[in-house]
Design an enzyme around this catalytic site. Structure first.
Site, PDB file in Angstrom:
ATOM      1  N   ASP A  76      -3.894  16.726 -28.271  1.00 19.87           N
ATOM      2  CA  ASP A  76      -2.981  16.490 -29.373  1.00 19.87           C
ATOM      3  C   ASP A  76      -3.806  16.583 -30.657  1.00 19.87           C
ATOM      4  OD1 ASP A  76      -0.655  15.466 -30.851  1.00 19.87           O
ATOM      5  OD2 ASP A  76      -1.834  13.628 -31.014  1.00 19.87           O
TER       6      ASP A  76
ATOM      7  N   CYS B  94       0.849  -1.184   0.000  1.00 18.71           N
ATOM      8  CA  CYS B  94       0.000   0.000   0.000  1.00 18.71           C
ATOM      9  C   CYS B  94       0.886   1.235   0.000  1.00 18.71           C
ATOM     10  CB  CYS B  94      -0.955   0.019   1.186  1.00 18.71           C
ATOM     11  SG  CYS B  94      -0.104   0.087   2.779  1.00 18.71           S
TER      12      CYS B  94
ATOM     13  N   CYS C 211       3.146   1.647   2.895  1.00 22.89           N
ATOM     14  CA  CYS C 211       4.404   0.901   2.865  1.00 22.89           C
ATOM     15  C   CYS C 211       5.502   1.738   2.222  1.00 22.89           C
ATOM     16  CB  CYS C 211       4.221  -0.400   2.090  1.00 22.89           C
ATOM     17  SG  CYS C 211       3.082  -1.579   2.841  1.00 22.89           S
TER      18      CYS C 211
END
Length: 752
Positions: free
Chosen positions: A447, A27, A30
């Site tokens: 773009d 996670c 962590c």
């Protein structure tokens, strides 16, 4: 232009920092723990990317071995990452994790439903019990509690070993406590034989059997982890897709003229190498021999292949389409433009990966508080003379009612439903970051090539002078059918749609100018106005004026001469998508500003922008220029969404607050984006924005409920007003509410 791409992108500072591949993170909390541990070292500045599993470290004088040891001390594993380009590559372990979570989740769900019915019935109505009922409940519960929940228990143990707690700790303790108390209630206490009078009496006097709560908590938490792991596994695909563009082998020229195929890692600056038609150019360099049409759209976004010859620069990762080239390498490995683009995408993703989920951000405070409250509840009831059963019942109720099922489901279930609804609308939402990014988006950047336009050259107009249009088109198409140029292909396809093409004789291609040949004994010349001038052919005023008009409109004007006489002008262009103008109008109605960014020339860009209703245009941009424009918009306080489809859009898509990729585009663009538009229909852009807003509102509602539920339910449980059985039901209801609220997204109808 290609030389500028190579110089500027390669000038982005190569990563001199130490890079570690960190394993075992589950996670965002962590990654934060690893980051804090590394940053405690003197002279070390570390950033840990949870999405890619890479720790980028300015290590100073600290050796790599010590850095790896610190990561291990935090409870994870680490090893030096590959150097050059991206260190990320999809691993089998990521897929194995997803498969393992799905297997454990399914076992938990299959056991939970019969266990819930039987556990409640046996606890509330003793008369329904039969010989061996305890064994039946145990057989149903233990596979869930011990096997399905094993990853949660292991992470809780690892957190405890390293002095930390998290949501896994709370879930593990709650599940194990409820299970152990239930087992002692079933096997070590004398059985009840009375049948309570009424439902409420049955609830309040029921035995302390909470196996259904233990199994339900496990099943719901695993479901949330499964959907999270599946989304997280794709987080680094943009880097892997970019790295896959590089050539793996190159044909080098020796001093005696021999050609030898070697790995690209052996190619050095100043060495000469050969590129054949269809091959990827292995490194940045200068053409010293040959000529070819090069597909440079990957790096520049130009809709028409670039003609290169001796003296022109080329970029690694682009593809030679026609002739054979001899190139002298000027930049290799980590110094190439492609490696520079990889770094741009990686750096952009680094920032996004640091966005932590709400559940992870509050776990450091929430979990210890719940444990403290449960302990205080147990001690308080003992001091008040409530007895062991009463104290344990209230403490377990606190743990069970606080188990973060609703909190864990708040985001994944909304994403799951939104993903299903999005699929029906032609939209794929990758994760929570994409939804959060839409909160304040006020600028949408497009773009041009392949996004606002179809990305294919087509004949849009034909003008003739004293010749039949059908005849001129047939003759020109026959000649152009023998050429590999994109413009030639458009003319040939246009002619082929009307009639079968005649064979061509004495065909000759003139790179950068045009082509000629003999068709039905007539000499046909097709090419630029410059070619006609060089051949001494007079262009009629009407055709010259028409060619000039097409050029000003951003189209490619091709002249056709038959038997020495200029007969027609053919206009070829990349046509605008039918849905573009309506999509832009919807975005304007939503109050969003629109911008066009493109590598094409100014005339083409402004012509397309005017046709779709966009007034702000930035043309002739290289990939890093697009990133710069987006960063400038963000620095000015704007929240930017980028819509693109090409490899050259990857870095810009990752840099923007919200990246939307056309599904028909390249793998790099799709991997770098936050939202994938499955259809080429641009109506999906405003649809995606509206769906994302609706999903974000739902997630906010879910989180408000999850937190509000805990704020209200925990004190009630601590006061002893909630039997653990009722606490388990309340926990289940909170999850049911979150799921039901998320299901409302199935009725979202964008545009209405």
């Amino acid at each position: 232009m290609c030389a500028v791409v190579s110089a500027d992108l390669a000038s982005a500072p190569p990563a001199e920092r130490v890079r570690l591949a960190v394993s075992g993170m589950t996670c965002a909390a962590c990654s934060a723990r690893v980051e804090r541990r590394l940053n405690k070292l003197d002279g070390v500045t570390a950033t840990v990317n949870y999405a890619t599993g890479i720790a980028s470290i300015d290590a100073g004088a600290v050796p790599v071995e010590q850095l790896c040891a610190e990561v291990v001390a935090a409870g994870y594993t680490a090893e030096p990452a590959a150097s050059g380009g991206s260190a990320f590559a999809p691993s089998a372990s990521g897929q194995a994790e997803v498969v393992d979570l799905r297997r454990r989740m399914c076992v938990a769900l299959v056991a939970f439903f019969p266990l819930a019915d039987l556990s409640v019935m046996f606890a509330m109505v003793p008369s329904t019990r039969f010989s061996g009922w305890q064994l039946l409940l145990t057989v149903l519960a233990l596979p869930v509690v011990l096997w399905s929940a094993a990853p949660l228990h292991l992470r809780a143990v690892r957190n405890a070993r390293h002095g930390g707690v998290g949501m896994d700790t709370l879930v593990s303790v709650g599940v194990l406590t409820a299970t152990l108390w239930s087992l002692q209630a079933m096997y070590l206490r004398p059985p009840r034989t009375d049948t309570p009078d009424g439902v409420w009496a049955a609830i309040w006097s029921s035995d302390s059997i909470y196996l259904e709560a233990a199994a339900g908590v496990t099943a719901f938490v695993l479901a949330g982890r499964y959907f999270e792991a599946r989304a997280r596994r794709t987080a680094g695909d943009a880097l892997a897709a970019l790295a896959a563009l590089a050539a793996h082998e190159v044909t080098i020229l020796t001093r005696d003229g021999r050609e030898i195929i070697v790995p690209t890692a052996e190619l050095g600056v100043g060495r000469q190498f050969v590129v054949r038609p269809g091959e990827t150019i292995a490194a940045d360099g200068v053409v010293i021999g040959g000529a070819s049409s090069v597909d440079a759209a990957a790096m520049t976004g130009e809709s028409v292949p670039v003609q290169v010859r001796a003296g022109d620069s080329v970029v690694g990762g682009t593809v030679a389409l026609t002739g054979r080239l001899t190139v002298e390498a000027t930049a290799v490995g980590a110094d190439t433009a492609l490696s520079g683009m990889i770094r741009l995408v990686e750096q952009a993703q680094q920032g996004k990966a640091r966005m932590q989920r709400v559940a992870d951000r509050v776990s450091a405070v929430f979990v210890p508080i719940v444990f403290a409250l449960a302990a205080a509840t147990f001690v308080g009831w003992l001091l008040l003379g409530g007895g062991t059963d009463r104290a344990a019942s209230a403490a377990i109720a606190v743990l069970v009612v606080a188990c973060p099922c609703a909190l864990g489901l708040a985001i994944p279930t909304a994403l799951l439903v939104a993903s299903g609804r999005g699929a029906q609308l032609g939209i794929f939402i990758k994760g929570h970051q994409a939804l959060e990014a839409t909160r304040d988006v006020d600028v949408v950047v497009f773009d041009k090539t392949g996004t606002l336009t179809n990305g294919r050259m087509r004949v849009v107009a034909v003008g003739t002078d004293s010749f039949a249009e059908a005849e001129v088109v047939r003759l020109a198409g026959a000649v152009e059918a023998a050429s590999e140029h994109a413009v030639a292909g458009a003319i040939a396809d246009h002619a082929r749609a009307a009639a079968e093409l005649d064979p061509v004789e004495d065909f000759e291609a003139m790179p950068g100018l045009g082509a000629q040949g003999r068709v039905l004994n007539r000499q046909v010349l097709v090419g630029r106005p410059r070619l006609m001038t060089e051949r001494g052919l007079l262009v009629p005023d009407t055709l010259a004026a028409e060619a000039d008009r097409h050029a000003r409109a951003g189209r490619t004007a091709v002249l056709v001469a038959v038997d020495g006489r200029v007969a027609a002008v053919v206009a070829v262009a990349d046509t605008v998508k039918d849905s573009a103008a309506a999509a832009i109008e919807r975005l304007h109605r939503l109050g969003l500003r629109t911008v066009v960014l493109t590598g094409d020339n100014e005339h083409v860009a402004r012509a397309v922008a005017a046709e779709v209703g966009v007034t702000e245009v930035h043309a002739e941009l290289l990939p890093h220029d697009k990133v710069t424009v987006i960063e400038q918009l963000r620095a000015a306080g704007h929240r930017v969404a980028m819509v693109g489809d090409g490899i050259n859009d990857g870095a810009a898509l990752a840099t923007a607050d919200l990246g939307l990729a056309i599904g028909a585009g390249t793998d790099v663009a799709i991997a770098a984006a936050d939202i994938i538009l499955v259809r080429a229909d641009l109506d999906t852009v405003p649809d995606a924005v509206e769906l994302a807003h609706a999903t974000l509102r739902t997630i906010r509602g879910n989180l408000m409920w999850a937190f509000g539920y805990n704020i209200v339910a925990i004190p009630i449980a601590a006061l002893g007003w909630l039997n653990p059985l009722v606490a388990g039901a309340a926990m289940a209801f909170s999850s049911f509410f979150v799921v039901t609220n998320s299901l409302r997204l199935r009725r979202v109808r964008p545009g209405r």
